[in-house]
Design a protein around this motif. Sequence first.
Motif, PDB file in Angstrom:
ATOM      1  N   GLN A   1       0.830  -1.204   0.000  1.00  0.00           N
ATOM      2  CA  GLN A   1       0.000   0.000   0.000  1.00  0.00           C
ATOM      3  C   GLN A   1       0.865   1.255   0.000  1.00  0.00           C
ATOM      4  OE1 GLN A   1      -3.247  -0.271  -0.487  1.00  0.00           O
ATOM      5  NE2 GLN A   1      -2.919  -2.492  -0.467  1.00  0.00           N
ATOM      6  N   THR A   2       0.358   2.303  -0.643  1.00  0.00           N
ATOM      7  CA  THR A   2       1.091   3.559  -0.698  1.00  0.00           C
ATOM      8  C   THR A   2       0.122   4.716  -0.790  1.00  0.00           C
ATOM      9  OG1 THR A   2       2.930   4.710  -1.788  1.00  0.00           O
ATOM     10  CG2 THR A   2       1.316   3.639  -3.217  1.00  0.00           C
ATOM     11  N   LEU A   3       0.609   5.916  -0.553  1.00  0.00           N
ATOM     12  CA  LEU A   3      -0.217   7.111  -0.622  1.00  0.00           C
ATOM     13  C   LEU A   3      -0.356   7.601  -2.064  1.00  0.00           C
ATOM     14  CD1 LEU A   3       1.234   8.950   2.488  1.00  0.00           C
ATOM     15  CD2 LEU A   3      -1.144   8.200   2.237  1.00  0.00           C
ATOM     16  N   PHE A   4      -1.430   8.343  -2.331  1.00  0.00           N
ATOM     17  CA  PHE A   4      -1.676   8.955  -3.630  1.00  0.00           C
ATOM     18  C   PHE A   4      -0.893  10.262  -3.686  1.00  0.00           C
ATOM     19  CE2 PHE A   4      -4.994  11.442  -6.266  1.00  0.00           C
ATOM     20  CZ  PHE A   4      -4.364  11.106  -7.459  1.00  0.00           C
ATOM     21  N   PRO A   5       0.105  10.383  -4.562  1.00  0.00           N
ATOM     22  CA  PRO A   5       0.979  11.568  -4.559  1.00  0.00           C
ATOM     23  C   PRO A   5       0.263  12.891  -4.795  1.00  0.00           C
ATOM     24  CG  PRO A   5       1.976   9.789  -5.827  1.00  0.00           C
ATOM     25  CD  PRO A   5       0.570   9.352  -5.524  1.00  0.00           C
ATOM     26  N   LEU A   6      -0.889  12.891  -5.468  1.00  0.00           N
ATOM     27  CA  LEU A   6      -1.591  14.135  -5.763  1.00  0.00           C
ATOM     28  C   LEU A   6      -2.490  14.594  -4.609  1.00  0.00           C
ATOM     29  CD1 LEU A   6      -2.590  13.610  -9.515  1.00  0.00           C
ATOM     30  CD2 LEU A   6      -0.562  14.728  -8.561  1.00  0.00           C
ATOM     31  N   ALA A   7      -2.631  13.763  -3.599  1.00  0.00           N
ATOM     32  CA  ALA A   7      -3.462  14.120  -2.439  1.00  0.00           C
ATOM     33  C   ALA A   7      -2.611  14.825  -1.386  1.00  0.00           C
ATOM     34  CB  ALA A   7      -4.093  12.859  -1.855  1.00  0.00           C
ATOM     35  N   PRO A   8      -3.246  15.542  -0.476  1.00  0.00           N
ATOM     36  CA  PRO A   8      -2.489  16.136   0.636  1.00  0.00           C
ATOM     37  C   PRO A   8      -1.823  15.037   1.475  1.00  0.00           C
ATOM     38  CG  PRO A   8      -4.727  17.017   0.524  1.00  0.00           C
ATOM     39  CD  PRO A   8      -4.680  15.858  -0.411  1.00  0.00           C
ATOM     40  N   LYS A   9      -0.781  15.398   2.173  1.00  0.00           N
ATOM     41  CA  LYS A   9      -0.103  14.438   3.042  1.00  0.00           C
ATOM     42  C   LYS A   9      -0.935  14.225   4.305  1.00  0.00           C
ATOM     43  CE  LYS A   9       4.607  15.442   1.488  1.00  0.00           C
ATOM     44  NZ  LYS A   9       4.669  14.198   0.713  1.00  0.00           N
ATOM     45  N   PRO A  10      -1.013  12.993   4.796  1.00  0.00           N
ATOM     46  CA  PRO A  10      -1.794  12.737   6.010  1.00  0.00           C
ATOM     47  C   PRO A  10      -1.114  13.308   7.246  1.00  0.00           C
ATOM     48  CG  PRO A  10      -0.614  10.761   5.373  1.00  0.00           C
ATOM     49  CD  PRO A  10      -0.382  11.761   4.274  1.00  0.00           C
ATOM     50  N   HIS A  11      -1.881  13.434   8.299  1.00  0.00           N
ATOM     51  CA  HIS A  11      -1.357  13.972   9.555  1.00  0.00           C
ATOM     52  C   HIS A  11      -0.426  12.975  10.241  1.00  0.00           C
ATOM     53  CE1 HIS A  11      -5.012  16.156   8.535  1.00  0.00           C
ATOM     54  NE2 HIS A  11      -4.570  17.161   9.269  1.00  0.00           N
ATOM     55  N   PHE A  12      -0.667  11.695  10.002  1.00  0.00           N
ATOM     56  CA  PHE A  12       0.166  10.631  10.560  1.00  0.00           C
ATOM     57  C   PHE A  12       0.484   9.637   9.450  1.00  0.00           C
ATOM     58  CE2 PHE A  12      -2.744  12.167  13.810  1.00  0.00           C
ATOM     59  CZ  PHE A  12      -1.908  12.451  14.877  1.00  0.00           C
ATOM     60  N   ASP A  13       1.697   9.115   9.468  1.00  0.00           N
ATOM     61  CA  ASP A  13       2.146   8.132   8.480  1.00  0.00           C
ATOM     62  C   ASP A  13       2.989   7.113   9.244  1.00  0.00           C
ATOM     63  OD1 ASP A  13       3.271   6.660   6.426  1.00  0.00           O
ATOM     64  OD2 ASP A  13       3.771   8.405   5.185  1.00  0.00           O
ATOM     65  N   LYS A  14       2.388   5.954   9.544  1.00  0.00           N
ATOM     66  CA  LYS A  14       3.026   5.001  10.444  1.00  0.00           C
ATOM     67  C   LYS A  14       3.104   3.606   9.814  1.00  0.00           C
ATOM     68  CE  LYS A  14       3.426   8.027  13.722  1.00  0.00           C
ATOM     69  NZ  LYS A  14       4.765   8.534  14.126  1.00  0.00           N
ATOM     70  N   ALA A  15       4.037   2.808  10.349  1.00  0.00           N
ATOM     71  CA  ALA A  15       4.223   1.450   9.851  1.00  0.00           C
ATOM     72  C   ALA A  15       3.077   0.533  10.277  1.00  0.00           C
ATOM     73  CB  ALA A  15       5.551   0.879  10.348  1.00  0.00           C
ATOM     74  N   ASN A  16       2.499   0.785  11.458  1.00  0.00           N
ATOM     75  CA  ASN A  16       1.437  -0.098  11.945  1.00  0.00           C
ATOM     76  C   ASN A  16       0.594   0.639  12.985  1.00  0.00           C
ATOM     77  OD1 ASN A  16       2.753  -0.470  14.609  1.00  0.00           O
ATOM     78  ND2 ASN A  16       4.255  -1.664  13.441  1.00  0.00           N
TER      79      ASN A  16
END
Length: 264
Positions: A237-252
């Motif tokens: 899974q990965t983030l959509f580059p054109l969307a804003p960055k999330p407030h949290f980005d964690k491994a689990n």
Amino acid sequence: MNNNRRKFIKSSLSLGAMGMMLPSQITASVAKPEPNISTQILKPEVLFFDINETILDLEPLKKSVNTLLKSNDLGTLWFSTMLQYSFVTSLSNQYFDFGKIGVSALQMVADTNNINITEEQAQNVVKHILNLKPHPDVKEGLQLLKNAGYKMVSFTNSSNFGVQQQLKNASINEFFDDSISVEDFGKFKPDMNVYQWAARKMKTPNNKCLLVAAHGWDIAGALWADWQGAFLRRPGQTLFPLAPKPHFDKANLLELAQELVGLK
């Protein structure tokens, strides 16, 4: 006549110049203004959890799909197709049970790969989505959040019956204060209206709602609905580059829980 001819030539040259513009230049001229997404981290009032792949491990189900289709990789394509056609139904103002879309998607993947399966075979495989196990980090993470007093809600594209069975069979239903299924709204995430409806249902301001999800499309939808977002980096899974960055980005989930309990 000469004036008309000059106007025609000038107009043609302008159109020709447009044709020579780079795609990025054309896009920039018609692009919509960037929505004002807040990056401020506020202590959430409600934590909304996506279930499939975020909380529950889909890999055993994908392996069952691979076994049925005698393939090593069609399980992932099946789930992507399932999501794709749930989005199609929403955009077309239609609604079908998520499980039924899953059965149809499996038949489609089989058909496009010249594999013969029956509807009954597809149903027998897809029903295993009700018996998925949680990821290893989930129970400890949920317990930590519950001990900290967070209100936790399951928020899924699965049906009401489906998510109730999933949480019960995974032995994690006791962690959740409530359960919200898009079935009651008639559209699937990531329709922006679904997130805003869920916030109203929980009587919570959008910016005090936090979506926990492992899908870039789900996080994007929540952020564009003025929610906070927490992305869990599940395998593949990965983030959509054109969307804003999330407030949290964690491994689990455990890593996320440890940070959330420290918020004031």
